[in-house]
Design an enzyme around this catalytic site. Structure first.
Site, PDB file in Angstrom:
ATOM      1  CB  VAL A 135      -3.951 102.312  82.686  1.00  0.00           C
ATOM      2  CG1 VAL A 135      -5.229 102.956  83.207  1.00  0.00           C
ATOM      3  CG2 VAL A 135      -2.825 103.334  82.601  1.00  0.00           C
ATOM      4  CG  HIS A 136      -7.131  96.401  81.741  1.00  0.00           C
ATOM      5  ND1 HIS A 136      -8.486  96.617  81.891  1.00  0.00           N
ATOM      6  CD2 HIS A 136      -6.965  95.054  81.674  1.00  0.00           C
ATOM      7  CE1 HIS A 136      -9.102  95.446  81.919  1.00  0.00           C
ATOM      8  NE2 HIS A 136      -8.205  94.489  81.796  1.00  0.00           N
TER       9      HIS A 136
END
Length: 101
Positions: A72-73
């Site tokens: 996600v990062h």
């Protein structure tokens, strides 16, 4: 998969760095340098996007890619880098007009 995630983060970060260097160059009326740095930023984004596409294709082909906070990062970093580079391109164009007067 972690290697690919780190590649996305790294290339996205490099793209942002080149884009902000381009903005600084444009503020100093170094337009050729700004344009060259924006090309480098796009090259880094292309590398990150190619890695992202490889992961998407792997998932579409049935590989089980576990979603993680790190993934996600990486996606967040890439999307932010793309947005910032696009905005900085517009700012550089405005500075070209300002410096030409």
């Amino acid at each position: 998969m972690e290697l690919e995630i780190f590649e996305i983060i790294s290339h996205g970060g490099d793209a942002r760095g080149f884009a902000y260097e381009a903005l600084k160059a444009a503020r100093q009326n170094e337009m050729k340098k700004a344009d060259e740095l924006l090309v480098k930023a796009q090259e880094e984004l292309d590398l990150a996007h190619n890695t992202q596409t490889k992961l998407i294709q792997a998932e579409l082909n049935g590989e089980d890619l576990k979603m993680s906070l790190l993934m996600v990062h990486a996606q967040d970093q890439l999307m932010t880098a793309i947005s910032e580079k696009n905005l900085i391109e517009q700012m550089v164009e405005m500075l070209k007009i300002i410096h030409s007067k």
